[in-house]
Motif scaffolding. Sequence first.
Motif, PDB file in Angstrom:
ATOM      1  N   ALA A 172       0.975  -1.056   0.038  1.00 18.44           N
ATOM      2  CA  ALA A 172      -0.160   0.078   0.098  1.00 18.44           C
ATOM      3  C   ALA A 172       0.825   1.025   0.082  1.00 18.44           C
ATOM      4  O   ALA A 172       0.572   2.180  -0.739  1.00 18.44           O
ATOM      5  CB  ALA A 172      -0.956  -0.049   1.107  1.00 18.44           C
ATOM      6  N   VAL A 173       1.681   1.202   0.800  1.00 19.63           N
ATOM      7  CA  VAL A 173       2.821   2.475   0.818  1.00 19.63           C
ATOM      8  C   VAL A 173       3.436   2.417  -0.553  1.00 19.63           C
ATOM      9  O   VAL A 173       3.363   3.667  -1.137  1.00 19.63           O
ATOM     10  CB  VAL A 173       4.004   2.026   1.866  1.00 19.63           C
ATOM     11  N   ALA A 174       3.836   1.615  -1.141  1.00 18.31           N
ATOM     12  CA  ALA A 174       4.646   1.645  -2.607  1.00 18.31           C
ATOM     13  C   ALA A 174       3.508   2.094  -3.493  1.00 18.31           C
ATOM     14  O   ALA A 174       3.819   2.826  -4.383  1.00 18.31           O
ATOM     15  CB  ALA A 174       4.860   0.182  -2.872  1.00 18.31           C
ATOM     16  N   ASP A 175       2.315   1.511  -3.461  1.00 17.55           N
ATOM     17  CA  ASP A 175       1.277   1.998  -4.348  1.00 17.55           C
ATOM     18  C   ASP A 175       1.048   3.552  -4.214  1.00 17.55           C
ATOM     19  O   ASP A 175       0.908   4.360  -5.147  1.00 17.55           O
ATOM     20  CB  ASP A 175      -0.165   1.331  -4.215  1.00 17.55           C
ATOM     21  N   GLY A 176       1.157   3.921  -3.036  1.00 17.85           N
ATOM     22  CA  GLY A 176       0.909   5.403  -2.729  1.00 17.85           C
ATOM     23  C   GLY A 176       1.824   6.261  -3.249  1.00 17.85           C
ATOM     24  O   GLY A 176       1.751   7.483  -3.709  1.00 17.85           O
ATOM     25  N   ARG A 177       3.173   5.874  -3.310  1.00 20.34           N
ATOM     26  CA  ARG A 177       4.198   6.473  -3.994  1.00 20.34           C
ATOM     27  C   ARG A 177       4.733   6.193  -5.330  1.00 20.34           C
ATOM     28  O   ARG A 177       5.558   6.561  -6.006  1.00 20.34           O
ATOM     29  CB  ARG A 177       5.541   6.089  -3.144  1.00 20.34           C
ATOM     30  N   GLY A 178       3.782   5.406  -6.190  1.00 21.31           N
ATOM     31  CA  GLY A 178       3.902   5.125  -7.605  1.00 21.31           C
ATOM     32  C   GLY A 178       5.346   4.042  -7.709  1.00 21.31           C
ATOM     33  O   GLY A 178       5.805   4.276  -8.611  1.00 21.31           O
ATOM     34  N   ILE A 179       5.401   3.204  -6.890  1.00 22.92           N
ATOM     35  CA  ILE A 179       6.677   2.427  -6.916  1.00 22.92           C
ATOM     36  C   ILE A 179       6.246   0.906  -6.608  1.00 22.92           C
ATOM     37  O   ILE A 179       5.070   0.598  -6.176  1.00 22.92           O
ATOM     38  CB  ILE A 179       7.802   2.932  -6.125  1.00 22.92           C
ATOM     39  N   VAL A 180       7.090   0.127  -6.936  1.00 23.26           N
ATOM     40  CA  VAL A 180       6.837  -1.367  -6.791  1.00 23.26           C
ATOM     41  C   VAL A 180       7.686  -2.011  -5.515  1.00 23.26           C
ATOM     42  O   VAL A 180       8.904  -1.650  -5.313  1.00 23.26           O
ATOM     43  CB  VAL A 180       7.402  -2.158  -8.177  1.00 23.26           C
ATOM     44  N   LEU A 181       7.024  -2.480  -4.558  1.00 25.10           N
ATOM     45  CA  LEU A 181       7.525  -2.829  -3.379  1.00 25.10           C
ATOM     46  C   LEU A 181       9.007  -3.796  -3.592  1.00 25.10           C
ATOM     47  O   LEU A 181       9.812  -3.589  -2.751  1.00 25.10           O
ATOM     48  CB  LEU A 181       6.595  -3.727  -2.387  1.00 25.10           C
ATOM     49  N   LYS A 182       9.094  -4.575  -4.470  1.00 26.26           N
ATOM     50  CA  LYS A 182       9.948  -5.759  -4.356  1.00 26.26           C
ATOM     51  C   LYS A 182      11.332  -4.914  -4.953  1.00 26.26           C
ATOM     52  O   LYS A 182      12.390  -5.538  -4.681  1.00 26.26           O
ATOM     53  CB  LYS A 182       9.623  -6.803  -5.365  1.00 26.26           C
ATOM     54  N   ASP A 183      11.241  -3.635  -5.594  1.00 24.83           N
ATOM     55  CA  ASP A 183      12.233  -2.906  -5.849  1.00 24.83           C
ATOM     56  C   ASP A 183      12.739  -2.037  -4.963  1.00 24.83           C
ATOM     57  O   ASP A 183      13.836  -1.481  -4.911  1.00 24.83           O
ATOM     58  CB  ASP A 183      11.998  -2.098  -7.115  1.00 24.83           C
ATOM     59  N   HIS A 184      12.015  -1.633  -3.697  1.00 22.71           N
ATOM     60  CA  HIS A 184      12.298  -1.079  -2.446  1.00 22.71           C
ATOM     61  C   HIS A 184      12.519  -1.604  -1.126  1.00 22.71           C
ATOM     62  O   HIS A 184      12.710  -0.864   0.011  1.00 22.71           O
ATOM     63  CB  HIS A 184      11.614   0.463  -2.603  1.00 22.71           C
ATOM     64  N   ILE A 185      12.094  -2.932  -1.167  1.00 19.76           N
ATOM     65  CA  ILE A 185      11.788  -3.568   0.254  1.00 19.76           C
ATOM     66  C   ILE A 185      13.291  -3.651   0.739  1.00 19.76           C
ATOM     67  O   ILE A 185      14.167  -4.004   0.014  1.00 19.76           O
ATOM     68  CB  ILE A 185      11.210  -4.653  -0.184  1.00 19.76           C
ATOM     69  N   GLU A 186      13.344  -3.383   2.184  1.00 21.02           N
ATOM     70  CA  GLU A 186      14.619  -3.783   2.995  1.00 21.02           C
ATOM     71  C   GLU A 186      14.234  -4.733   4.189  1.00 21.02           C
ATOM     72  O   GLU A 186      13.425  -4.176   5.036  1.00 21.02           O
ATOM     73  CB  GLU A 186      15.252  -2.458   3.432  1.00 21.02           C
ATOM     74  N   THR A 187      14.592  -5.647   4.187  1.00 15.07           N
ATOM     75  CA  THR A 187      14.184  -6.782   5.192  1.00 15.07           C
ATOM     76  C   THR A 187      15.314  -7.220   6.054  1.00 15.07           C
ATOM     77  O   THR A 187      15.085  -7.832   7.146  1.00 15.07           O
ATOM     78  CB  THR A 187      13.402  -7.941   4.876  1.00 15.07           C
ATOM     79  N   ALA A 188      16.478  -7.173   5.433  1.00 14.56           N
ATOM     80  CA  ALA A 188      17.803  -7.290   6.201  1.00 14.56           C
ATOM     81  C   ALA A 188      18.617  -6.391   6.421  1.00 14.56           C
ATOM     82  O   ALA A 188      19.207  -5.870   5.476  1.00 14.56           O
ATOM     83  CB  ALA A 188      18.360  -8.773   5.398  1.00 14.56           C
ATOM     84  N   ARG A 189      18.822  -5.835   7.741  1.00 13.24           N
ATOM     85  CA  ARG A 189      19.964  -5.151   7.802  1.00 13.24           C
ATOM     86  C   ARG A 189      20.826  -5.557   8.840  1.00 13.24           C
ATOM     87  O   ARG A 189      20.654  -5.662  10.257  1.00 13.24           O
ATOM     88  CB  ARG A 189      19.431  -3.425   8.332  1.00 13.24           C
ATOM     89  N   ASP A 190      22.147  -5.642   8.371  1.00  6.83           N
ATOM     90  CA  ASP A 190      23.070  -6.257   9.360  1.00  6.83           C
ATOM     91  C   ASP A 190      24.512  -5.683   8.949  1.00  6.83           C
ATOM     92  O   ASP A 190      24.831  -5.723   7.684  1.00  6.83           O
ATOM     93  CB  ASP A 190      23.070  -7.714   9.450  1.00  6.83           C
ATOM     94  N   GLY A 191      25.181  -5.172   9.833  1.00  6.02           N
ATOM     95  CA  GLY A 191      26.581  -4.878   9.428  1.00  6.02           C
ATOM     96  C   GLY A 191      26.581  -3.485   8.859  1.00  6.02           C
ATOM     97  O   GLY A 191      25.789  -2.540   9.078  1.00  6.02           O
ATOM     98  N   HIS A 192      27.496  -3.265   8.030  1.00  2.00           N
ATOM     99  CA  HIS A 192      27.778  -1.799   7.391  1.00  2.00           C
ATOM    100  C   HIS A 192      27.125  -1.790   6.245  1.00  2.00           C
ATOM    101  O   HIS A 192      27.103  -2.326   5.022  1.00  2.00           O
ATOM    102  CB  HIS A 192      29.053  -1.442   7.032  1.00  2.00           C
ATOM    103  N   THR A 193      25.650  -1.239   6.474  1.00  2.00           N
ATOM    104  CA  THR A 193      24.651  -1.210   5.142  1.00  2.00           C
ATOM    105  C   THR A 193      24.781  -0.132   4.394  1.00  2.00           C
ATOM    106  O   THR A 193      23.929  -0.089   3.409  1.00  2.00           O
ATOM    107  CB  THR A 193      23.194  -1.612   5.803  1.00  2.00           C
ATOM    108  N   GLY A 194      25.490   1.054   4.884  1.00  2.00           N
ATOM    109  CA  GLY A 194      25.291   2.131   4.140  1.00  2.00           C
ATOM    110  C   GLY A 194      24.166   2.987   4.444  1.00  2.00           C
ATOM    111  O   GLY A 194      23.209   2.584   5.121  1.00  2.00           O
ATOM    112  N   PRO A 195      23.962   4.073   3.997  1.00  2.00           N
ATOM    113  CA  PRO A 195      22.985   5.183   4.269  1.00  2.00           C
ATOM    114  C   PRO A 195      21.659   4.634   3.682  1.00  2.00           C
ATOM    115  O   PRO A 195      21.511   3.931   2.668  1.00  2.00           O
ATOM    116  CB  PRO A 195      23.222   6.423   3.661  1.00  2.00           C
ATOM    117  N   ARG A 196      20.577   4.977   4.367  1.00  2.00           N
ATOM    118  CA  ARG A 196      19.088   4.448   3.971  1.00  2.00           C
ATOM    119  C   ARG A 196      18.777   5.137   2.595  1.00  2.00           C
ATOM    120  O   ARG A 196      18.939   6.498   2.514  1.00  2.00           O
ATOM    121  CB  ARG A 196      18.137   4.751   4.963  1.00  2.00           C
TER     122      ARG A 196
END
Length: 266
Positions: A172-196
């Motif tokens: 729903a968030v992705a739809d509201g922003r006109g993007i596709v979730l699978k291209d912007h999802i972040e489910t694993a953050r561990d170690g040095h991930t860089g900026p968001r």
Amino acid sequence: MDTKTVRIGIAGINGRVGRLLREEVAAAGAILAGGSTRNGVMDPAGGDTIAPPCPVFTSMADLAQVCDVVIDFTNVATVRAHAQALTQAGTAWVLGTTGLGDEDQAAVEQAARRIAVVQAANFSPGVTLMTRLARQMAAALPGGEYDAEILEMHHRQKVDAPSGTALAIGNAVADGRGIVLKDHIETARDGHTGPRADDAIGFAVLRGGQVVGEHSLIFTSANEQLSLTHRSFNRRIYATGAVRAAQWSRTREAGLYSMDNVLGLE
């Protein structure tokens, strides 16, 4: 047709949600036409008030023959077989199974060309409204300014993560922003991930105890934070919503529907 005369079947009638569905079918005045179990036997409900005994089958094909609609909260491994059996029988399908892969979802969509399918990750009216609000909020709060994060917690037995409801909120968030979730999802953050990334949609997953379900959507900018939270206190809310969807589906043409349709929001 009077929706109280709808013949409802319950896949997995001995499961935790299946037992609640028995009660909710009876409370709605509908007909409990049958159920399915692995061994073809319906277990007692531990003293709970349930609907009268009904036929029990080991296959969806047999169950579908005696029902107008089947409510299905079983396992993702059964989805494609259930889609085929229900399509062949012309029986409507209320599907609450989550964790579907692309091929599973394709089978659901194929079935919806022939039968009415109500598919939802969560049949709670509150979650349905939360998802709609998530879409509206995301459209008004651009990703370059507001970071979107989704936090969910469930009982320790839950096998899929993130939850289907969390993913529905993310979509729903992705739809509201006109993007596709699978291209912007972040489910694993561990170690040095860089900026968001600006358009990232983050997920955090907690598991423990017997938490029924908690979901929070959090938008955070440099200057403010807005949170939207839903908590389920009892699985009964899913059963009540699913029975409502089953009664609604009986008079519908073939198609893929959601709880938005059932609640008259679309």
